[in-house]
Design a protein around this motif. Sequence first.
Motif, PDB file in Angstrom:
ATOM      1  N   GLN A  42       0.835  -1.195   0.000  1.00 17.30           N
ATOM      2  CA  GLN A  42       0.000   0.000   0.000  1.00 17.30           C
ATOM      3  C   GLN A  42       0.875   1.252   0.000  1.00 17.30           C
ATOM      4  O   GLN A  42       1.993   1.236   0.536  1.00 17.30           O
ATOM      5  CB  GLN A  42      -0.911   0.007   1.231  1.00 17.30           C
ATOM      6  N   GLU A  53      -7.440   0.163   2.175  1.00 17.15           N
ATOM      7  CA  GLU A  53      -6.056   0.539   2.459  1.00 17.15           C
ATOM      8  C   GLU A  53      -5.766   0.228   3.931  1.00 17.15           C
ATOM      9  O   GLU A  53      -6.524   0.620   4.818  1.00 17.15           O
ATOM     10  CB  GLU A  53      -5.840   2.026   2.197  1.00 17.15           C
ATOM     11  N   ILE A  87      -3.084   0.574   7.041  1.00 18.65           N
ATOM     12  CA  ILE A  87      -1.912   1.246   7.600  1.00 18.65           C
ATOM     13  C   ILE A  87      -1.608   0.565   8.927  1.00 18.65           C
ATOM     14  O   ILE A  87      -2.452   0.516   9.823  1.00 18.65           O
ATOM     15  CB  ILE A  87      -2.172   2.753   7.795  1.00 18.65           C
ATOM     16  N   THR A 109     -12.577   6.236   7.590  1.00 19.56           N
ATOM     17  CA  THR A 109     -11.372   5.718   8.243  1.00 19.56           C
ATOM     18  C   THR A 109     -11.734   5.080   9.580  1.00 19.56           C
ATOM     19  O   THR A 109     -12.410   5.699  10.409  1.00 19.56           O
ATOM     20  CB  THR A 109     -10.344   6.844   8.479  1.00 19.56           C
ATOM     21  N   GLN A 124     -12.786   2.907   3.895  1.00 19.71           N
ATOM     22  CA  GLN A 124     -11.820   2.906   2.799  1.00 19.71           C
ATOM     23  C   GLN A 124     -10.411   2.678   3.339  1.00 19.71           C
ATOM     24  O   GLN A 124      -9.534   2.218   2.617  1.00 19.71           O
ATOM     25  CB  GLN A 124     -11.868   4.240   2.053  1.00 19.71           C
ATOM     26  N   ARG A 125     -10.223   3.032   4.597  1.00 21.31           N
ATOM     27  CA  ARG A 125      -8.886   2.945   5.201  1.00 21.31           C
ATOM     28  C   ARG A 125      -9.016   2.369   6.610  1.00 21.31           C
ATOM     29  O   ARG A 125      -9.892   2.781   7.379  1.00 21.31           O
ATOM     30  CB  ARG A 125      -8.250   4.330   5.268  1.00 21.31           C
TER      31      ARG A 125
END
Length: 783
Positions: A27, A595, A597, A643, A666-667
């Motif tokens: 990513q 995505e 993180i 998020t 989305q994240r």
Amino acid sequence: MLLTNPRSFCTNSVISSVTETTWLDPQPTSVPPALHEAVGGHPLVAEMLARRGVLTAAQARAFLDSDAYLPASPYELPDLSRAVERIEIAVNRGERICVWGDFDVDGQTATAVLVEALRARGANVIYHIPNRRESHGIHRPVLERIIATGTRLLVTCDTGSTAHEAIAYAKTQDVDVIVTDHHDLPPEFPPAYALINPKRLPAHHPLHELPGVGTAYKLVEALYASGGQPSEAARALDLVALGVVADVATLTGDVRYLLQKGLEVLRHTERLGLQALFQCAELNPAGLTEDHIAFILAPRLNALGRLAEATIAVELFTTDDLTRARTIASETEGLNSQRQLLTKQVLDAALAQIARDSSLRESSVLVLTHPTWSAGVIGIVAGRLAERFGKPAVLISAPPGELARGSARSVPGCDIHAAIAAQAPLLHRFGGHPMAAGFSIEAERIPEFRAALARTIEAMTGGTLTRQPLQIDAYLSLSNLSLDLVAQLNRLAPFGPGNPPVCLATRNLRIINATTIGRTDEHRKLLVEDEAGTTQTVLWWQGADWPLPEGPFDLAYTARASDYQGQPELELEWLAAREAERPSVVVQGAAPAIEIIDYRRASEPEALLRQLLASEGIQVWAEGKVPHGVPGLSRDVLSAGETLVIWSVPPGPDELQAVIKRVSPQRVILFATNPGMDEPMTFLQRLAGLVRHSLRVREGQTSLSALAAATAQRETTVQAGLQWLAAKGQVRIIANTGHQVTLAAGDGQRSAEVEHWLHRVVALLEETAAYRAYFARADTPIL
């Protein structure tokens, strides 16, 4: 089809009961400019650091350069100062001290580290390492003999945390016991004079992941310092490096630091025994890495404990006699060759059993037995089978007229120790941890054990074991690979759990040539070619029995430099392969990829979380312990949003999937804070308090989802907890619709169901704890 390397950190195999392994593409990662500037070199190095939670220049320096890291004081370990004082008294009085170790490499090295330091301090010291037949732990008959020789102080290493009976006996003989160990702690500690175990520290503490030899080293560090010779401790770091790698310790905090320092010492070791071992293994110590320990040195040293007496290893590490060192090293080499032959024989026999009996393949766990299998290698074979078939494997050696001995290895998502512990009434002894366990059993009870264990694992996993996805760090063409790139990526080393090797991938390869290599032709050496005609050598460890790709394929691998005939060469190690992607049609309206993180290994998670909260549109899923001032939301009040921050580790995969579906982010930003609610009494006390509040304020009206969120648990665990409270007479369950619950005050009458529901609660909490451990350590948990 996925074709994978059983030796690698990213192991996968395909069977019907396991979902296909997913390749996770890298990513986009935001790398702070200051980090780029501080790290320099290839940009992938800084990018990998940022993905692993290293975000500042200072953190990067401490990660890459051991001289910039500030290690924790040994005195942060509970009871360490008390242990040092007691040892000083023993040395001054001339009391005999016995060091009691364990027969794996972690135990061997820990024993040698302690014995060497005590001798240097002038102590009257002896040592004992049980053999494999005697098994792990402190055994009273042997302890009685040692005490009878005049021992007044017992110091354990890599064992002792659960040795209640033996330590209590020593206490009756006026013998003090200092335990140095790293295994999981029991609910009640043994009556030791001092219990030095890093598991007594918070999970985020830099000493928490110390293995047995690391724990022993911290004690030795303090002993040398108290004797005015603090620099002497560093001489033992070569042994620490051996034990850290061999025990597959998590390379975070001080563990990574000790391995970095230890490898430096090991490359220039003055120990005659290790020098002789290098010569026998034809190993050049100048370029020695953690891989050389894991796949060359550790198997040889483990062969001593598996097939002979591990006590010899302590002599090998500490002898000043070159002739004796060479003799032991030669014996070790011979035992390792014997170990390799026995391993192949047992593996072949096990695979033959599986091929003959389809019921074995269909079970949730492989349980195989034979009267002639060597107990010293069944653990190795169990590990190979678990990797190959993607489910727990148990091998049992059952010689006629003797107790059968079993060794188990597991896969992520299944706590094999908890599963075996559930069969305690069938077993003579057992012990271990979530990924590996051992036990002894009467041979006639093996069929009953096989069936019961399968039922337990079926219940624990729901019949499906989900594999860890394969995180690709970068896609490169073969022409982009070079020795310089390898040198740059090796700045991130040493690699292992907590710091996995960089996983590279190349698309659309073809096999030009393939040959088998190794003493028993168990490995493969391949020549592959990409679309541009660039060729490259690939090694596939333990890959000889796996089918080769028939057409174009994508390959995931690690890159390293080999030293063939004194010339460095680029070499790739096969991790996994898949059919090359064909052009696909984009479906209008298909759900976009999430995505991810990953900040699970961030050194300052709370500060990082507060920085994230400065942005809009962020929801924090947090249950249990939540930092002060953080607007954490429980699972039942989250809403759709862009998020999602997962602050506390979810209690299970179903709860995780439900939240992802509810929020549709989305994240997703991952942290890995343990809510601290998986201890039975902690959970039950919290649940009881919530029940009392419901009775007092809401007339007994509540819901399973609310109670589950408030205790950071699954609803099934809350159900069992309520039944336990009811069985104790603390509450009455008036109605339970599966969601809404109506409660009333109990009558105080305890029923016979208390123990049953307590065992159920414990089992469910162990499942949750196993999942949380997987979530916290997996390369990337499946979302």
